[in-house]
Design a protein around this motif. Structure first.
Motif, mmCIF file in Angstrom:
data_model
loop_
_atom_site.group_PDB
_atom_site.id
_atom_site.type_symbol
_atom_site.label_atom_id
_atom_site.label_comp_id
_atom_site.label_asym_id
_atom_site.label_seq_id
_atom_site.Cartn_x
_atom_site.Cartn_y
_atom_site.Cartn_z
ATOM 1 N N THR A 5 0.712 -0.975 -0.125
ATOM 2 C CA THR A 5 0.023 0.097 0.002
ATOM 3 C C THR A 5 0.721 1.167 0.019
ATOM 4 O OG1 THR A 5 0.049 -0.201 2.373
ATOM 5 C CG2 THR A 5 -1.934 -1.008 1.279
ATOM 6 N N GLY A 6 0.201 2.287 -0.520
ATOM 7 C CA GLY A 6 0.895 3.757 -0.585
ATOM 8 C C GLY A 6 1.352 4.418 0.804
ATOM 9 N N GLU A 7 2.411 4.814 0.916
ATOM 10 C CA GLU A 7 2.906 5.492 2.169
ATOM 11 C C GLU A 7 3.126 6.862 2.079
ATOM 12 O OE1 GLU A 7 6.072 3.510 4.466
ATOM 13 O OE2 GLU A 7 6.705 5.755 5.032
ATOM 14 N N GLN A 8 2.248 7.777 2.601
ATOM 15 C CA GLN A 8 2.439 9.152 2.519
ATOM 16 C C GLN A 8 3.799 9.800 3.185
ATOM 17 O OE1 GLN A 8 0.405 10.757 0.842
ATOM 18 N NE2 GLN A 8 1.248 12.788 0.824
ATOM 19 N N ILE A 9 4.864 9.878 2.412
ATOM 20 C CA ILE A 9 6.103 10.433 3.006
ATOM 21 C C ILE A 9 6.007 11.854 2.226
ATOM 22 C CG2 ILE A 9 7.062 8.432 3.610
ATOM 23 C CD1 ILE A 9 8.099 8.001 0.989
ATOM 24 N N SER A 10 7.307 12.557 3.035
ATOM 25 C CA SER A 10 7.512 13.975 2.951
ATOM 26 C C SER A 10 7.444 14.552 1.568
ATOM 27 C CB SER A 10 8.743 14.440 3.403
ATOM 28 O OG SER A 10 9.992 13.729 2.975
ATOM 29 N N LEU A 11 7.827 13.897 0.409
ATOM 30 C CA LEU A 11 7.795 14.602 -0.715
ATOM 31 C C LEU A 11 6.924 14.254 -1.840
ATOM 32 C CD1 LEU A 11 11.761 14.555 -1.330
ATOM 33 C CD2 LEU A 11 10.242 16.181 -0.630
ATOM 34 N N SER A 12 5.888 13.477 -1.383
ATOM 35 C CA SER A 12 4.702 12.938 -1.986
ATOM 36 C C SER A 12 4.091 14.388 -2.653
ATOM 37 C CB SER A 12 3.716 12.085 -1.268
ATOM 38 O OG SER A 12 4.399 10.835 -0.977
ATOM 39 N N GLY A 13 3.680 14.298 -3.727
ATOM 40 C CA GLY A 13 2.973 15.447 -4.343
ATOM 41 C C GLY A 13 4.030 16.712 -4.689
ATOM 42 N N ILE A 14 5.237 16.658 -4.086
ATOM 43 C CA ILE A 14 6.064 17.931 -4.179
ATOM 44 C C ILE A 14 7.001 17.448 -5.549
ATOM 45 C CG2 ILE A 14 8.001 19.026 -3.337
ATOM 46 C CD1 ILE A 14 6.770 18.846 -0.695
ATOM 47 N N LEU A 15 7.390 16.259 -5.550
ATOM 48 C CA LEU A 15 8.053 15.685 -6.650
ATOM 49 C C LEU A 15 7.024 15.442 -8.056
ATOM 50 C CD1 LEU A 15 10.308 12.786 -4.819
ATOM 51 C CD2 LEU A 15 11.031 15.228 -5.616
ATOM 52 N N ARG A 16 7.504 15.785 -9.121
ATOM 53 C CA ARG A 16 6.762 15.757 -10.351
ATOM 54 C C ARG A 16 7.472 14.969 -11.409
ATOM 55 N NH1 ARG A 16 1.438 17.898 -9.614
ATOM 56 N NH2 ARG A 16 1.759 19.398 -7.814
ATOM 57 N N CYS A 17 6.461 14.456 -12.054
ATOM 58 C CA CYS A 17 7.015 13.328 -13.165
ATOM 59 C C CYS A 17 7.431 14.160 -14.391
ATOM 60 C CB CYS A 17 5.827 12.477 -13.560
ATOM 61 S SG CYS A 17 6.174 11.541 -15.171
ATOM 62 N N HIS A 18 8.436 14.128 -15.039
ATOM 63 C CA HIS A 18 8.884 14.938 -16.046
ATOM 64 C C HIS A 18 8.092 14.539 -17.334
ATOM 65 C CE1 HIS A 18 10.813 11.007 -16.932
ATOM 66 N NE2 HIS A 18 11.054 11.276 -18.285
ATOM 67 N N LYS A 19 7.638 13.501 -17.267
ATOM 68 C CA LYS A 19 6.643 13.384 -18.391
ATOM 69 C C LYS A 19 5.144 13.849 -18.596
ATOM 70 C CE LYS A 19 8.984 8.787 -19.649
ATOM 71 N NZ LYS A 19 8.692 7.397 -19.816
ATOM 72 N N CYS A 20 4.442 13.678 -17.431
ATOM 73 C CA CYS A 20 3.042 14.188 -17.520
ATOM 74 C C CYS A 20 2.742 15.327 -16.248
ATOM 75 C CB CYS A 20 2.129 12.807 -17.080
ATOM 76 S SG CYS A 20 2.422 12.110 -15.297
ATOM 77 N N ARG A 21 4.012 15.512 -15.637
ATOM 78 C CA ARG A 21 3.661 16.608 -14.459
ATOM 79 C C ARG A 21 2.691 16.275 -13.384
ATOM 80 N NH1 ARG A 21 7.486 19.369 -13.821
ATOM 81 N NH2 ARG A 21 6.271 20.994 -12.872
ATOM 82 N N GLN A 187 13.917 14.094 -13.206
ATOM 83 C CA GLN A 187 14.130 13.899 -14.624
ATOM 84 C C GLN A 187 14.556 12.198 -14.804
ATOM 85 O OE1 GLN A 187 13.749 16.410 -16.745
ATOM 86 N NE2 GLN A 187 14.206 18.192 -15.561
ATOM 87 N N PRO A 188 14.558 11.955 -16.307
ATOM 88 C CA PRO A 188 14.713 10.466 -16.535
ATOM 89 C C PRO A 188 16.175 10.175 -15.785
ATOM 90 C CG PRO A 188 14.203 11.582 -18.569
ATOM 91 C CD PRO A 188 14.296 12.563 -17.461
ATOM 92 N N PRO A 189 16.692 8.644 -15.509
ATOM 93 C CA PRO A 189 17.787 8.298 -15.261
ATOM 94 C C PRO A 189 18.853 8.766 -15.879
ATOM 95 C CG PRO A 189 16.138 6.522 -14.758
ATOM 96 C CD PRO A 189 15.470 7.808 -15.788
ATOM 97 N N LEU A 190 20.038 9.093 -15.340
ATOM 98 C CA LEU A 190 21.247 9.487 -16.291
ATOM 99 C C LEU A 190 21.937 8.246 -16.425
ATOM 100 C CD1 LEU A 190 22.286 12.696 -14.530
ATOM 101 C CD2 LEU A 190 21.084 12.589 -16.677
#
Length: 217
Positions: A5-21, A187-190
């Motif tokens: 199950t998902g766990e709400q941790i500090s950066l959830s919602g603050i981090l954004r996907c580079h593809k769909c935002r 961003q995508p993995p380097l």
């Protein structure tokens, strides 16, 4: 590996996907072989509004952002203290200038009332010209002092922000993050280099900082 199950941790919602935002969410799962609990941030699948195309290890990201914000708040604290010192020094200089101009005005008026302007080669016209100039300088000094002394303090002192960040609760830390950041794009993995085969997590993070006007609002 089976996702839990998902766990709400500090950066959830603050981090954004580079593809769909879409905001990444915190998840954890248990590895079957080792039994180790793994935490990461993932973009939700398409049926939950994301694209499912971005994931990053949570502990490494948390540590990187913790380090970056601690350094940022330390700089804010230093800048605040420097600003206070500079303001105090400016007020002291303005008060000295004000006292000097008041003394000159007093001496000028005294000479005029005693009829001794001629002793310093001043005419009646010179007297009124100098008096008017001194009055403007005195008024300017007083206005500047009032402005500096009346500057409202920051809603939250930098010392308190730093304490809340280093030792505060989850809610306090999220509030500080949201105060200074719009978001952090992952961003995508380097590709690993010959000399550095780590995940290069810090290089994958692209923060979008708020402007000073947005922070003060």
């Amino acid at each position: 590996m089976r996702h839990g199950t998902g766990e709400q941790i500090s950066l959830s919602g603050i981090l954004r996907c580079h593809k769909c935002r879409r905001g990444l969410v915190g998840h954890k799962y248990k590895q079957r072989k080792s039994g180790r609990i793994v935490r990461n941030y993932v973009c939700p699948p398409s049926d939950r509004g994301g694209c499912g195309g971005t994931a990053i290890a949570a502990p490494t990201v948390d540590a990187a952002v913790e380090e970056a914000l601690s350094a940022f708040l330390c700089k804010q604290l230093q800048a605040s203290r420097t600003g206070l010192d500079q303001s105090a020094g400016t007020i002291t200089a303005l008060r000295a200038r004000l006292d000097q101009n008041l003394a000159r005005k007093s001496e000028l008026i005294h000479r005029w009332s005693e009829g001794s302007l001629h002793e310093v080669d001043l005419s009646e016209e010179d007297y009124f010209t100098m008096l008017s100039a001194l009055n403007r300088k005195i008024s300017s000094c007083r206005d500047s002092i009032a402005t500096l002394e009346g500057t409202p303090p920051s809603p939250v002192a930098p010392e308190e922000l730093l304490t809340n960040w280093t030792a505060g609760s989850l809610l306090q830390k999220r509030a500080i993050l949201k105060r200074y950041l719009h978001s952090i794009t992952v961003q995508p993995p380097l590709p690993p280099s010959e000399f550095n085969r780590s995940d290069l997590v810090k290089e994958r993070l692209a923060p979008r900082w708020k402007t000073s006007t947005e922070i003060a609002a």
